[in-house]
Design a protein around this motif. Structure first.
Motif, short mmCIF file in Angstrom:
data_model
loop_
_atom_site.label_atom_id
_atom_site.label_comp_id
_atom_site.label_asym_id
_atom_site.label_seq_id
_atom_site.Cartn_x
_atom_site.Cartn_y
_atom_site.Cartn_z
N PRO A 187 -13.89 -14.23 28.39
CA PRO A 187 -13.11 -13.51 29.41
C PRO A 187 -13.07 -12.02 29.13
N SER A 188 -13.10 -11.23 30.20
CA SER A 188 -13.10 -9.78 30.07
C SER A 188 -11.66 -9.25 30.07
N LEU A 189 -11.33 -8.48 29.06
CA LEU A 189 -9.98 -7.91 28.99
C LEU A 189 -9.70 -7.01 30.20
N LEU A 190 -10.73 -6.26 30.60
CA LEU A 190 -10.55 -5.35 31.74
C LEU A 190 -10.14 -6.14 33.00
N GLU A 191 -10.83 -7.25 33.24
CA GLU A 191 -10.50 -8.06 34.42
C GLU A 191 -9.14 -8.73 34.27
N CYS A 192 -8.82 -9.12 33.05
CA CYS A 192 -7.52 -9.75 32.79
C CYS A 192 -6.39 -8.77 33.13
N LEU A 193 -6.57 -7.52 32.75
CA LEU A 193 -5.55 -6.51 33.03
C LEU A 193 -5.50 -6.20 34.53
N LYS A 194 -6.69 -6.06 35.12
CA LYS A 194 -6.75 -5.70 36.55
C LYS A 194 -6.17 -6.81 37.43
N ARG A 195 -6.48 -8.07 37.06
CA ARG A 195 -6.08 -9.20 37.92
C ARG A 195 -4.75 -9.82 37.49
N ASN A 196 -4.09 -9.20 36.51
CA ASN A 196 -2.80 -9.71 36.02
C ASN A 196 -2.85 -11.15 35.55
N ILE A 233 -16.97 -15.90 36.53
CA ILE A 233 -16.56 -17.10 35.78
C ILE A 233 -15.21 -16.89 35.08
N HIS A 234 -14.36 -17.92 35.13
CA HIS A 234 -13.05 -17.91 34.47
C HIS A 234 -12.25 -16.64 34.79
N GLY A 235 -12.32 -16.23 36.04
CA GLY A 235 -11.50 -15.10 36.49
C GLY A 235 -11.99 -13.76 36.00
N GLY A 236 -13.28 -13.66 35.69
CA GLY A 236 -13.86 -12.39 35.22
C GLY A 236 -14.22 -12.47 33.75
N SER A 237 -15.49 -12.72 33.49
CA SER A 237 -15.98 -12.79 32.10
C SER A 237 -17.10 -11.79 31.92
N ASN A 238 -17.38 -11.46 30.66
CA ASN A 238 -18.55 -10.65 30.37
C ASN A 238 -19.54 -11.47 29.57
#
Ligand code: DWN
Length: 395
Positions: A187-196, A233-238
């Motif tokens: 999972p991408s931390l950037l996407e995790c932060l952006k998508r809450n 994938i999985h709400g934004g992965s790298n």
């Protein structure tokens, strides 16, 4: 200056994948405080309290990567790309789960490492060479001795689950051939932060990597990222393509782009994490009010996809079996059990959502597209879903 900064407290949580039998639901569960930290020096985001691998990944592990068409398709597409562009002779997968990735390759070429023996057995039954052990230097040395070096090492959603990252990459360096490629997917931390998506944090996800933090660790092991694919994938992965620094492979523009985006977002700044914490708190308030509203309509509320992620949401927001009637899930090992902490019964998915259901909380929100496609009938009949990302809403 203090290096590790605690920025988010997700409250008392049970182990995310520890589904309860009926006999356990009246017993006191083991809980811990889920606190998330940002290391100002290494830029690594991690959970504060960790558990041993043995406690989390054993012969009772319920997760199967084959449970979604989206994952199967993604693995198949990656395998096609690997065969075309890398054409490896020997492939090693760390965390091969039930063989969803390996099944796309010739059995003679592959080795899968999977410490959860109940899951490993599934792949072994399909005649793949799998080893039910934890990834470490001892195992890496044994593999090198028995099978030689590997041209490709792949690992999806596994490295972030292992506390000792130095040992992880030391072990990889033992087995990876001189010109070999390492592909990591997390999972991408950037996407995790952006998508809450604060539910990316639970006991198994010891780390949620940014490009910046991963780059720092890799450098210590003479490895570097030369290409990044951003996946949904999985709400934004790298997906990181990695090589030995000594290998003269061109660093692709995608790496520069990721670096720029992360810096622009402030992934290296502690203030970014405190802003996230505020958003998470308001997300919690909003989700609770949505559930209250749905309950007031006197309609049945169920859950869809009893995920590890939903353990974090439900326990953080204190939504339990008083609010959600039951969960539907396709995973046999989760069925007829109860969700950790919140004790909601998990029922077998039999192909339909019953028509007395008014609202469905989407635990597997990361497979929204796949699930919405499958549940056209429910949607057409006016059925609604509750989702928490990027902000809580009814759809
Ligand atoms: O990193 C991890 C990820 C990859 O997998 C692990 N630590 C644990 C696990 O996390 P998760 O439970 O949050 O993963 P998923 O893949 O989001 O889980 C989806 C769940 O939903 C599964 O239990 C299967 C279920 N499901 C379903 O019932 N119907 C999924 C789909 C697509 C469906 O149509």
């Amino acid at each position: 200056m203090k290096k590790k900064i605690e920025f988010l407290d997700l409250g008392q949580q049970p182990l995310a994948n520890y589904y309860l039998d009926k006999s356990q639901i009246n017993k006191i569960e083991r809980k811990y405080r889920l606190i998330i930290c940002f290391d100002n020096q290494s830029k690594l985001v991690s959970i504060k309290k960790t558990f041993s691998s043995k406690m989390m990944f054993n012969n009772k592990y319920p997760y199967r990567s084959s449970m979604s068409q989206t994952m199967q398709k993604s693995f198949k597409e990656l395998a096609r790309q690997i065969k075309k562009k890398i054409n490896p002779k020997r492939i090693l997968e760390i965390g091969s789960n039930d063989g969803s990735f390996l099944k796309n390759f010739n059995k003679k070429k592959t080795i899968g490492i999977e410490p959860c023996a109940n899951v490993e057995r599934i792949t072994k039954k399909k005649k793949f060479n799998t080893i039910p052990k934890y990834w470490n230097t001892k195992l890496a040395r044994n593999i090198l001795k028995k099978h030689g070096s590997m041209d490709l090492i792949y690992s999806a959603n596994t490295i972030s689950h292992i506390k000792d990252l130095n040992d992880v990459f030391k072990s990889i360096n033992i087995v990876l051939s001189t010109s070999g490629t390492l592909i990591l997917e997390d999972p991408s931390l950037l996407e995790c932060l952006k998508r809450n998506t604060y539910d990316q944090f639970y006991n198994e996800h010891i780390y949620v990597f940014s490009y910046l933090s991963l780059k720092n660790i890799l450098r210590k092991h003479n490895l570097e990222i030369y290409k990044i694919e951003n996946l949904d994938i999985h709400g934004g992965s790298n997906r990181y393509f990695i090589k030995r620094i000594i290998n003269n492979i061109k660093i692709e523009i995608s790496v520069k782009r990721q670096n720029k985006e992360e810096i622009k977002y402030g992934i290296d700044k502690k203030a970014t994490y405190f802003k996230f914490q505020k958003r998470v708190e308001s997300s919690k308030k909003k989700l609770i009010s949505i559930f209250k509203y749905c309950k007031s309509k006197n309609k049945k509320i169920i859950g869809y996809g009893a995920t590890a992620k939903s353990t974090t949401i439900l326990n953080y927001c204190k939504i339990n079996n008083q609010t959600i009637d039951y969960f539907l899930d396709t995973t046999k090992d989760k069925q007829n059990k109860y969700t950790p902490g919140t004790k909601i019964k998990i029922e077998e998915y039999k192909g339909v959502i019953k028509n007395d259901v008014g609202y469905v909380f989407l635990g597997a929100w990361n497979f929204k597209k796949e699930i919405f496609k499958k549940e056209k009938k429910y949607i057409k009949a006016g059925g609604k879903f509750i989702i928490h990302t990027p902000f809580p809403k009814i759809i």
